[in-house]
Design an enzyme around this catalytic site. Sequence first.
Site, short mmCIF file in Angstrom:
data_model
loop_
_atom_site.label_atom_id
_atom_site.label_comp_id
_atom_site.label_asym_id
_atom_site.label_seq_id
_atom_site.Cartn_x
_atom_site.Cartn_y
_atom_site.Cartn_z
N SER A 140 41.61 44.22 47.02
CA SER A 140 41.54 42.86 46.48
C SER A 140 42.93 42.40 46.09
O SER A 140 43.83 43.23 45.86
CB SER A 140 40.64 42.85 45.23
OG SER A 140 40.74 41.62 44.53
N TYR A 153 38.10 46.17 36.95
CA TYR A 153 38.13 45.81 38.36
C TYR A 153 39.55 45.84 38.90
O TYR A 153 39.81 46.41 39.97
CB TYR A 153 37.51 44.42 38.56
CG TYR A 153 37.46 43.97 40.00
CD1 TYR A 153 36.54 44.53 40.88
CD2 TYR A 153 38.31 42.99 40.47
CE1 TYR A 153 36.47 44.12 42.20
CE2 TYR A 153 38.26 42.57 41.80
CZ TYR A 153 37.34 43.14 42.66
OH TYR A 153 37.28 42.73 43.97
#
Length: 255
Positions: A140, A153
């Site tokens: 990501s 995350y």
Amino acid sequence: MSFTGKTVIVTGATSGIGRASAEAFGREGASVVAVGRDAAALAGVVAAVVGAGGRAHGCAADVTAGDAPERIVRTAIETFGGLDVLVNAAGVIATGTLETTSDEAWDAMMAVNLRAPFRLMRAAASGLRARKGSVVNVSSVNGLRSFPGVLAYCVSKAGVDHLTRCAALEMAPLGVRVNAVNPGVTVTNLHRRSGMGEPQYAAFLERAKETHPLGRPGEAGEVAALILFLASDRAGWMTGETIPIDGGRHLTCAR
């Protein structure tokens, strides 16, 4: 960019980038082992891959389960005769700050986003070595840049990036390449599954038009196209790369 005669494992194959990748590999003639927790959803993916021109087998598995890596790899080899590509696309996201992230939330994030790709690469190493294959991890922009409110995350995806680089060095002597893609905001069910309601999600996508220099969120198929390139012979001299595909988001300052 044909994958005819090649076997590909895709985790997280029932939605989002995983599903788009499974179907894209199917269009290029691959034999796809689609991995996900929902057997009914997997049946739909298998049908879509076959309809696109590939072969497919659904493997219902929770990637965090103790026996999952070996079972997934064994399924690929026993069903299609070998293993050429591993795509680690399964992932989860949850909000949480340094003060509000519990041990349980931290562990759950690391289990899916970081530990599972590590364990699958370890289990797949021998099979990939036999075919001089490749791995593509789905990371990501949060692995490249820090954002508030999604601490675990961000850390998990930064871990995926460094896992990619370290594994690339270790697997290079085996003839196996390891790369990662780093998407920005992409239209999938990832945020919906984290508990974001439809009004919130709509506002989130609208905000992405401002935070991404190209003025829009991405589409899963765009990320899948990069995954296929990295898995293909066209990227045969690339390894250890973590490649942003984020409309320029990683180039910006926080705003």
